[in-house]
Design an enzyme around this catalytic site. Structure first.
Site, PDB file in Angstrom:
ATOM      1  N   HIS A   1      14.283  42.043  43.686  1.00 44.07           N
ATOM      2  CA  HIS A   1      12.875  41.634  43.646  1.00 44.07           C
ATOM      3  C   HIS A   1      12.106  42.585  42.732  1.00 44.07           C
ATOM      4  O   HIS A   1      12.072  43.782  42.973  1.00 44.07           O
ATOM      5  CB  HIS A   1      12.252  41.671  45.051  1.00 44.07           C
ATOM      6  CG  HIS A   1      12.683  40.523  45.922  1.00 44.07           C
ATOM      7  ND1 HIS A   1      11.960  40.080  47.000  1.00 44.07           N
ATOM      8  CD2 HIS A   1      13.765  39.704  45.846  1.00 44.07           C
ATOM      9  CE1 HIS A   1      12.566  39.042  47.551  1.00 44.07           C
ATOM     10  NE2 HIS A   1      13.682  38.814  46.880  1.00 44.07           N
TER      11      HIS A   1
ATOM     12  N   TYR B   1       2.662  40.185  51.370  1.00 47.64           N
ATOM     13  CA  TYR B   1       1.966  41.047  52.326  1.00 47.64           C
ATOM     14  C   TYR B   1       0.527  40.522  52.403  1.00 47.64           C
ATOM     15  O   TYR B   1      -0.210  40.610  51.411  1.00 47.64           O
ATOM     16  CB  TYR B   1       1.949  42.498  51.859  1.00 47.64           C
ATOM     17  CG  TYR B   1       3.278  43.209  51.972  1.00 47.64           C
ATOM     18  CD1 TYR B   1       4.276  43.028  51.019  1.00 47.64           C
ATOM     19  CD2 TYR B   1       3.533  44.078  53.039  1.00 47.64           C
ATOM     20  CE1 TYR B   1       5.489  43.686  51.121  1.00 47.64           C
ATOM     21  CE2 TYR B   1       4.748  44.743  53.141  1.00 47.64           C
ATOM     22  CZ  TYR B   1       5.722  44.544  52.191  1.00 47.64           C
ATOM     23  OH  TYR B   1       6.923  45.196  52.290  1.00 47.64           O
TER      24      TYR B   1
ATOM     25  N   PRO C   1       6.563  50.314  59.990  1.00 43.16           N
ATOM     26  CA  PRO C   1       7.447  49.497  59.150  1.00 43.16           C
ATOM     27  C   PRO C   1       6.858  49.030  57.818  1.00 43.16           C
ATOM     28  O   PRO C   1       7.621  48.648  56.922  1.00 43.16           O
ATOM     29  CB  PRO C   1       7.789  48.295  60.039  1.00 43.16           C
ATOM     30  CG  PRO C   1       6.751  48.261  61.097  1.00 43.16           C
ATOM     31  CD  PRO C   1       6.275  49.659  61.281  1.00 43.16           C
TER      32      PRO C   1
ATOM     33  N   LYS D   1      10.176  51.740  54.609  1.00 45.35           N
ATOM     34  CA  LYS D   1      10.680  53.035  54.141  1.00 45.35           C
ATOM     35  C   LYS D   1      11.739  53.662  55.059  1.00 45.35           C
ATOM     36  O   LYS D   1      12.433  54.600  54.652  1.00 45.35           O
ATOM     37  CB  LYS D   1       9.506  54.028  54.015  1.00 45.35           C
ATOM     38  CG  LYS D   1       8.655  53.772  52.793  1.00 45.35           C
ATOM     39  CD  LYS D   1       9.288  54.368  51.550  1.00 45.35           C
ATOM     40  CE  LYS D   1       8.719  53.824  50.285  1.00 45.35           C
ATOM     41  NZ  LYS D   1       9.486  52.708  49.703  1.00 45.35           N
TER      42      LYS D   1
ATOM     43  N   TYR E   1       6.693  51.969  46.418  1.00 45.95           N
ATOM     44  CA  TYR E   1       7.490  50.896  47.015  1.00 45.95           C
ATOM     45  C   TYR E   1       8.927  50.924  46.489  1.00 45.95           C
ATOM     46  O   TYR E   1       9.884  50.754  47.256  1.00 45.95           O
ATOM     47  CB  TYR E   1       6.845  49.539  46.712  1.00 45.95           C
ATOM     48  CG  TYR E   1       7.288  48.426  47.637  1.00 45.95           C
ATOM     49  CD1 TYR E   1       6.523  48.072  48.742  1.00 45.95           C
ATOM     50  CD2 TYR E   1       8.472  47.723  47.409  1.00 45.95           C
ATOM     51  CE1 TYR E   1       6.930  47.053  49.599  1.00 45.95           C
ATOM     52  CE2 TYR E   1       8.887  46.711  48.251  1.00 45.95           C
ATOM     53  CZ  TYR E   1       8.106  46.376  49.345  1.00 45.95           C
ATOM     54  OH  TYR E   1       8.521  45.378  50.187  1.00 45.95           O
TER      55      TYR E   1
HETATM   56  C1  DHB Z   1      10.982  43.760  55.706  1.00 43.92           C
HETATM   57  C2  DHB Z   1      10.428  44.668  56.576  1.00 43.92           C
HETATM   58  C3  DHB Z   1       9.401  45.478  56.168  1.00 43.92           C
HETATM   59  O1  DHB Z   1       8.858  46.380  56.997  1.00 43.92           O
HETATM   60  C4  DHB Z   1       8.896  45.375  54.889  1.00 43.92           C
HETATM   61  O2  DHB Z   1       7.863  46.155  54.523  1.00 43.92           O
HETATM   62  C5  DHB Z   1       9.452  44.479  54.012  1.00 43.92           C
HETATM   63  C6  DHB Z   1      10.496  43.661  54.428  1.00 43.92           C
HETATM   64  C7  DHB Z   1      12.088  42.862  56.150  1.00 43.92           C
HETATM   65  O3  DHB Z   1      12.544  43.003  57.277  1.00 43.92           O
HETATM   66  O4  DHB Z   1      12.490  41.978  55.390  1.00 43.92           O
END
Ligand code: DHB
Length: 393
Positions: free
Chosen positions: A78, A203, A295, A299, A387
């Site tokens: 991605h 997001y 989450p 990271k 990221y």
């Molecule tokens: C996923 C989880 C995340 O916390 C994130 O920022 C991006 C993707 C996932 O589980 O796909």
């Protein structure tokens, strides 16, 4: 107490998740033997859904060390994400901004590949054991009850706690300082049988709270939405879940949330935590045992892998070259990255979530922040860099 067996090895790793297995693999490549212990069964780890995004250097480490080639063939590259607010999606192009991508490759697949790699090299992996106790950290000695119901002992030169956020090793660091930030929300996570809603992750920030539209395969998607920390996921019907998600991604453009049967649902804990130092005598901590992040931005696994990369180097210096300072430098090297990621995860979280005590000012300021990010290269470059992951040092 009589011990049914005593195993002597160089490193005993408490925790057989991705961090523990990767460390054991890197040590093996350096000619250092280890024993890995975990109270969970292999199948429990293999089927517990966690995050799905790997930074550029996490992928490199898996590929270059020979732990996984499938990440390149089965994972999806991605080159950016969408930030969605004010009912419109804005693309943040990581490749254009910093020349880097991330890979969508779930933690369950990382675990499967590492487990297969260690098993193929006859690694000593002991799952499903109970009552793991670190009895000594100066002359490391760990005991556990085996699947045969008897007490076994592992004697080593170093013990590594890679045993997650409920670590039994973490409290053994004397004179520890702990940093903690709790949040007034959590994530409701689902796996659903549905086609993709967008080519990359979305997001979304809305007046109703945060949502993340992630992916797994062409037919199975992973999604999350902000919820109350005490939420009971079993009480939610599929209809209610889709209504909640739809309300958060609704907009003025033609974004269409793709829905289908919900296969799994759970509530994810949300906290920022760091313990320092990460070492006491011959005990060291890696991954969630030493620090956890919320989450947002995925990271957690990437930080654990970055810890392990540094730790493998330091253990090589310590055990093969006899450089006594090697374990001392580990904490500073690992925490330098950890605090960057702590800030990044906190920043993404607070930029996109709605606090229960949020006022008009906070809402409008948040939109101002997002607007300044997507409307300027300078604004979006920090997101792209954090990221995809800071260069390893
Ligand atoms: C996923 C989880 C995340 O916390 C994130 O920022 C991006 C993707 C996932 O589980 O796909």
């Amino acid at each position: 107490m009589t011990t049914a067996s005593t195993t002597r090895t160089r490193v005993v790793v408490v925790g057989g998740g991705p961090a523990g297995l990767l460390l054991s693999h890197l040590l093996h490549l350096a000619g250092i033997e280890s024993v890995v212990l975990d109270h969970r069964e292999h199948d429990e780890i293999a089927t517990t859904h966690r995050a799905g995004i790997l930074e550029r250097d996490s992928v490199r480490l898996l590929v270059d060390s020979g732990a996984s080639e499938r990440v390149l063939t089965e994972g999806d590259r991605h080159g950016g994400i969408y930030l969605r607010f004010g009912g419109v999606s804005h693309h943040v192009d990581f490749e254009a901004l910093v020349g880097a991508s991330v890979w969508l490759y779930p933690q369950t697949a990382v675990f499967r590949d590492l487990h297969a790699t260690r098993s193929a090299a006859a690694g000593d992996l002991r799952y499903g054991v109970s009552d793991v106790q670190v009895l000594d950290v100066a002359e490391p000695r760990v005991t556990y009850t085996g699947t045969d119901g008897r007490t076994h002992e592992v004697v080593a030169e170093v013990v590594v706690g890679a045993d997650g956020s409920r670590s039994v090793c973490r409290p053994l660091v004397a004179d520890r300082k702990q940093y903690l930030r709790e949040y007034p929300f959590a994530w409701f996570g689902i796996l659903a049988q549905a086609p993709r809603s967008a080519p990359e992750l979305v997001y979304a920030r809305s007046e109703k709270g945060f949502a993340l539209i992630s992916q797994r395969t062409p037919d199975v998607q992973r999604m999350y939405f902000q919820c109350d920390p005490g939420e009971d996921p079993t009480g939610w019907s599929d209809e209610r879940i889709w209504e909640e998600l739809q309300g958060r991604v609704a907009g003025v453009d033609d974004f269409g949330l793709q829905t289908g049967p919900v296969l799994e649902r759970s509530v994810l804990p949300f906290r920022s935590f760091v313990q320092t130092p990460l070492r006491h005598d011959r005990l060291v901590l890696a991954g969630d045992a030493g620090h956890t992040v919320p989450p947002t931005g995925a990271k957690g696994l990437n930080l654990a892998m970055a810890d392990v990369r540094v730790l493998a180097e330091e253990l090589e210096r310590f055990l093969l070259k006899g450089q006594a300072d090697a374990l001392e430098t580990y904490t500073d090297r690992a925490l330098a990255r950890v605090w960057k990621a702590q800030h990044f995860s906190y920043w993404m979280t607070t930029m996109l979530h709605r606090s229960p005590d949020s006022e008009d000012f906070d809402e409008a300021r948040q939109l101002g922040e997002l607007e300044s990010l997507v409307s300027s290269t300078a604004g979006s470059t920090y997101l792209a860099e954090g990221y995809t992951g800071w260069p390893t040092v």
